[in-house]
Design a protein around this motif. Structure first.
Motif, PDB file in Angstrom:
ATOM      1  N   ARG A 142      49.423  14.032  18.994  1.00 31.24           N
ATOM      2  CA  ARG A 142      50.549  13.578  18.186  1.00 31.24           C
ATOM      3  C   ARG A 142      50.100  13.109  16.804  1.00 31.24           C
ATOM      4  N   GLY A 143      48.925  12.481  16.719  1.00 29.50           N
ATOM      5  CA  GLY A 143      48.462  11.961  15.439  1.00 29.50           C
ATOM      6  C   GLY A 143      47.604  12.920  14.640  1.00 29.50           C
ATOM      7  N   ASP A 144      47.380  14.126  15.147  1.00 35.80           N
ATOM      8  CA  ASP A 144      46.540  15.094  14.454  1.00 35.80           C
ATOM      9  C   ASP A 144      47.251  15.688  13.239  1.00 35.80           C
ATOM     10  N   PRO A 145      46.478  16.123  12.238  1.00 41.80           N
ATOM     11  CA  PRO A 145      47.102  16.890  11.154  1.00 41.80           C
ATOM     12  C   PRO A 145      47.632  18.207  11.695  1.00 41.80           C
ATOM     13  N   PRO A 146      48.586  18.820  11.008  1.00 48.58           N
ATOM     14  CA  PRO A 146      49.171  20.069  11.505  1.00 48.58           C
ATOM     15  C   PRO A 146      48.120  21.145  11.748  1.00 48.58           C
ATOM     16  N   LEU A 167      42.245  18.307   5.998  1.00 51.73           N
ATOM     17  CA  LEU A 167      43.324  18.704   5.093  1.00 51.73           C
ATOM     18  C   LEU A 167      43.123  18.088   3.715  1.00 51.73           C
ATOM     19  N   THR A 168      42.687  16.829   3.690  1.00 47.86           N
ATOM     20  CA  THR A 168      42.396  16.144   2.436  1.00 47.86           C
ATOM     21  C   THR A 168      40.941  15.692   2.480  1.00 47.86           C
ATOM     22  N   PHE A 169      40.054  16.541   2.033  1.00 47.18           N
ATOM     23  CA  PHE A 169      38.614  16.292   2.095  1.00 47.18           C
ATOM     24  C   PHE A 169      38.207  15.363   0.961  1.00 47.18           C
ATOM     25  N   SER A 170      37.478  14.299   1.304  1.00 49.72           N
ATOM     26  CA  SER A 170      37.058  13.319   0.302  1.00 49.72           C
ATOM     27  C   SER A 170      35.906  13.812  -0.565  1.00 49.72           C
ATOM     28  N   GLY A 171      35.295  14.931  -0.164  1.00 44.42           N
ATOM     29  CA  GLY A 171      34.150  15.435  -0.913  1.00 44.42           C
ATOM     30  C   GLY A 171      32.829  14.857  -0.448  1.00 44.42           C
ATOM     31  N   THR A 172      32.838  14.135   0.668  1.00 49.00           N
ATOM     32  CA  THR A 172      31.629  13.501   1.185  1.00 49.00           C
ATOM     33  C   THR A 172      31.424  13.909   2.639  1.00 49.00           C
ATOM     34  N   GLU A 182      18.613  27.452   9.453  1.00 47.22           N
ATOM     35  CA  GLU A 182      19.917  27.448  10.126  1.00 47.22           C
ATOM     36  C   GLU A 182      20.619  26.118   9.900  1.00 47.22           C
ATOM     37  N   LEU A 183      19.878  25.016   9.963  1.00 46.80           N
ATOM     38  CA  LEU A 183      20.484  23.705   9.743  1.00 46.80           C
ATOM     39  C   LEU A 183      21.021  23.591   8.327  1.00 46.80           C
ATOM     40  N   TRP A 184      20.302  24.122   7.345  1.00 46.87           N
ATOM     41  CA  TRP A 184      20.804  24.068   5.959  1.00 46.87           C
ATOM     42  C   TRP A 184      22.104  24.862   5.837  1.00 46.87           C
ATOM     43  N   ARG A 185      22.171  26.037   6.475  1.00 48.84           N
ATOM     44  CA  ARG A 185      23.407  26.838   6.409  1.00 48.84           C
ATOM     45  C   ARG A 185      24.584  26.062   7.001  1.00 48.84           C
ATOM     46  N   ARG A 186      24.350  25.356   8.091  1.00 49.18           N
ATOM     47  CA  ARG A 186      25.435  24.570   8.690  1.00 49.18           C
ATOM     48  C   ARG A 186      25.891  23.458   7.750  1.00 49.18           C
ATOM     49  N   MET A 187      24.929  22.780   7.150  1.00 52.49           N
ATOM     50  CA  MET A 187      25.256  21.729   6.189  1.00 52.49           C
ATOM     51  C   MET A 187      26.077  22.300   5.037  1.00 52.49           C
ATOM     52  N   ALA A 188      25.636  23.435   4.515  1.00 52.70           N
ATOM     53  CA  ALA A 188      26.322  24.052   3.383  1.00 52.70           C
ATOM     54  C   ALA A 188      27.716  24.519   3.783  1.00 52.70           C
ATOM     55  N   PHE A 189      27.847  25.100   4.979  1.00 52.19           N
ATOM     56  CA  PHE A 189      29.165  25.564   5.396  1.00 52.19           C
ATOM     57  C   PHE A 189      30.120  24.398   5.589  1.00 52.19           C
ATOM     58  N   ASN A 190      29.644  23.282   6.146  1.00 58.44           N
ATOM     59  CA  ASN A 190      30.495  22.096   6.280  1.00 58.44           C
ATOM     60  C   ASN A 190      31.019  21.655   4.921  1.00 58.44           C
ATOM     61  N   ALA A 191      30.153  21.709   3.915  1.00 60.11           N
ATOM     62  CA  ALA A 191      30.584  21.345   2.571  1.00 60.11           C
ATOM     63  C   ALA A 191      31.604  22.340   2.026  1.00 60.11           C
ATOM     64  N   LEU A 192      31.373  23.618   2.278  1.00 57.62           N
ATOM     65  CA  LEU A 192      32.281  24.650   1.775  1.00 57.62           C
ATOM     66  C   LEU A 192      33.672  24.564   2.396  1.00 57.62           C
ATOM     67  N   CYS A 193      33.730  24.212   3.695  1.00 57.28           N
ATOM     68  CA  CYS A 193      35.033  24.234   4.376  1.00 57.28           C
ATOM     69  C   CYS A 193      35.665  22.848   4.469  1.00 57.28           C
ATOM     70  N   GLY A 194      35.002  21.821   3.917  1.00 56.93           N
ATOM     71  CA  GLY A 194      35.596  20.489   3.908  1.00 56.93           C
ATOM     72  C   GLY A 194      35.561  19.791   5.250  1.00 56.93           C
ATOM     73  N   ASN A 195      34.479  20.010   6.017  1.00 54.96           N
ATOM     74  CA  ASN A 195      34.335  19.323   7.302  1.00 54.96           C
ATOM     75  C   ASN A 195      33.582  18.016   7.086  1.00 54.96           C
ATOM     76  N   PRO A 253      40.492  25.904   3.251  1.00 55.75           N
ATOM     77  CA  PRO A 253      39.693  24.692   3.078  1.00 55.75           C
ATOM     78  C   PRO A 253      39.467  24.420   1.595  1.00 55.75           C
ATOM     79  N   PRO A 254      39.184  23.164   1.243  1.00 56.31           N
ATOM     80  CA  PRO A 254      38.918  22.841  -0.167  1.00 56.31           C
ATOM     81  C   PRO A 254      37.636  23.493  -0.644  1.00 56.31           C
ATOM     82  N   ALA A 255      37.594  23.828  -1.920  1.00 54.95           N
ATOM     83  CA  ALA A 255      36.416  24.480  -2.493  1.00 54.95           C
ATOM     84  C   ALA A 255      35.313  23.468  -2.714  1.00 54.95           C
ATOM     85  N   LEU A 256      34.062  23.925  -2.626  1.00 53.41           N
ATOM     86  CA  LEU A 256      32.893  23.094  -2.913  1.00 53.41           C
ATOM     87  C   LEU A 256      32.847  22.755  -4.400  1.00 53.41           C
TER      88      LEU A 256
END
Length: 403
Positions: A184-188, A330-335, A288-301, A399-402
């Motif tokens: 119920r409290g999740d973003p759409p 949905l609203t990524f703080s950039g961090t 592989e770990l760097w790619r995951r870090m970078a992808f999280n940044a790219l997709c706003g996780n 997702p928000p852009a890097l």
């Protein structure tokens, strides 16, 4: 406070029945673990944690004061978040005692370790099928949240899985998967967005867990993530794999943003220690770990905290578990939740991602190429994946852009 002790059980590779491996004692927030001599003599016996709980000649065992006295691999197996709240609701009490949590939790905890007296109760766990879950979701009145299906689906009495969102283990296509639902409290479209991110991570070259998506009726969404710590063999036996979260690997205590040790750089260093055997390419794991870090940044996780990364013991060695829980904000703080530079910066900027990429075995040119290519793939594939799920290509935001 008097000391209390419980047996510790482990599923060794290729075995469907657990072995008692030692005893865990908790007294006044101090935990102690001792391996059973008989276990250590078993052919193929493994240390539960090669760095924090290794085999030694000493009979005194190991001592822990962090996390209320719980060793990391025991803490990983303990219910938390939604799973803990559900367990407390079912038991009708507040479970503040760590040993009680471990004893009463279901037998679907992550990894291959259980801390309990009643191991038969853990072995009796049976996951409902994904079809059972979808049928129950269809039967729910529209005004009731999907999360009610976790308790209501036939045969389920709780879950030991962590995280805040409603989830449970289900049998799907002959294997065990984690089913995630909209709360119920999740973003759409939370399940859908996570599915899209996981699919896109794989498209960008990240080793991500297998996922499936189901739209149940007009409104309800169901994400399935295959469990990489379980395998159902041809005889129908469930085999488990040892697992250690990044929180355990980094020897963290209470979660605190800004902690310098709560970082991808520190985790890359620990990969060398945990996985740096002569026949293991730890540089490949760091890349592989760097790619995951970078992808999280790219997709706003921004929920990429240390419990959403981990190591898995498979084929006789420790390595990175599949990427999981990639859920764009949905609203990524950039961090990001973990620092991306040696200096402890966590802002998800291209400059920060490039700054220490060499520590991950990745050249500046390779890093720039990954970021550029992945941006293009995300932009192109996001609407494609949406349409494949039965939605319009512009129905859910990218997702928000890097920066």
């Amino acid at each position: 406070m008097s000391a209390r002790s419980k047996p510790v059980w482990v599923w060794l590779p290729g075995q469907s029945e657990p072995q008692r491996c030692g005893s865990f004692t908790l007294e006044g927030g101090v935990g102690r673990f001792v391996y059973d001599p008989a276990y250590r003599e078993l052919p193929g016996a493994l240390a539960l944690d090669p760095l924090n709980l290794p085999f030694t000649r000493s009979a005194r065992g190991w001592r822990e004061t962090r996390q209320g006295g719980l060793f990391g691999v025991f803490r990983d197996a303990s219910p938390e978040g939604f799973g803990l709240a559900l367990l407390e609701q079912l038991q009708g009490v507040s479970l503040t005692d760590p040993l009680q949590r471990l004893e009463l939790s279901e037998g679907d905890a992550v990894g291959a370790v259980e801390v309990c007296d009643d191991i038969e109760r853990k072995l009796a766990f049976q996951a409902p099928t994904s079809q059972d879950l979808m049928d129950f979701l269809r039967s729910l009145p529209p005004e009731r949240p999907s999360s009610q299906a976790v308790r209501g689906v036939k045969g389920l009495h709780g879950t030991s899985l962590g995280g805040e969102r409603p989830k449970l283990t289900v049998m799907h296509q002959g294997q065990l998967w984690i089913a995630k639902l909209q709360d119920r409290g999740d973003p759409p479209h939370a399940p859908l967005r996570e599915y899209l991110a996981m699919r896109l991570a794989a498209r960008c070259g990240v080793q991500a867990a297998e996922v499936a998506f189901h739209r149940v009726g007009d409104e309800r969404e169901l994400l399935l993530v295959r469990r990489f710590d379980r395998e159902v063999d041809a005889q129908g036996r469930t085999l488990r794999r040892l697992y250690a979260s990044a929180h355990t690997v980094l020897r963290l205590d209470q979660p605190t943003r800004g902690d310098r040790s709560r970082s991808y750089v520190a985790l890359a260093h620990e990969l060398q220690r945990w996985c740096g055997r002569s026949d293991v390419d730890s540089t490949r794991l760091k890349r592989e770990l760097w790619r995951r870090m970078a992808f999280n940044a790219l997709c706003g996780n921004g929920d990429d905290h240390p419990r959403n990364h981990g190591l898995l013991f498979t084929d006789g060695r420790w390595g990175l578990a599949d990427a999981f829980d990639i859920a764009p904000y949905l609203t990524f703080s950039g961090t990001l939740a973990m620092a991306v530079t040696r200096a402890g910066r966590s802002e998800a900027t291209q400059a920060n991602l490039l700054h220490d990429c060499a520590l991950f075995g990745t050249t500046m040119e390779e890093a720039r190429e990954f970021l550029s290519t992945s941006r293009e793939r995300i932009t192109e594939a996001w609407p494609q994946e949406l349409v494949a799920c039965g939605y319009r290509g512009d129905e859910v935001l990218l997702p928000p852009a890097l920066a």
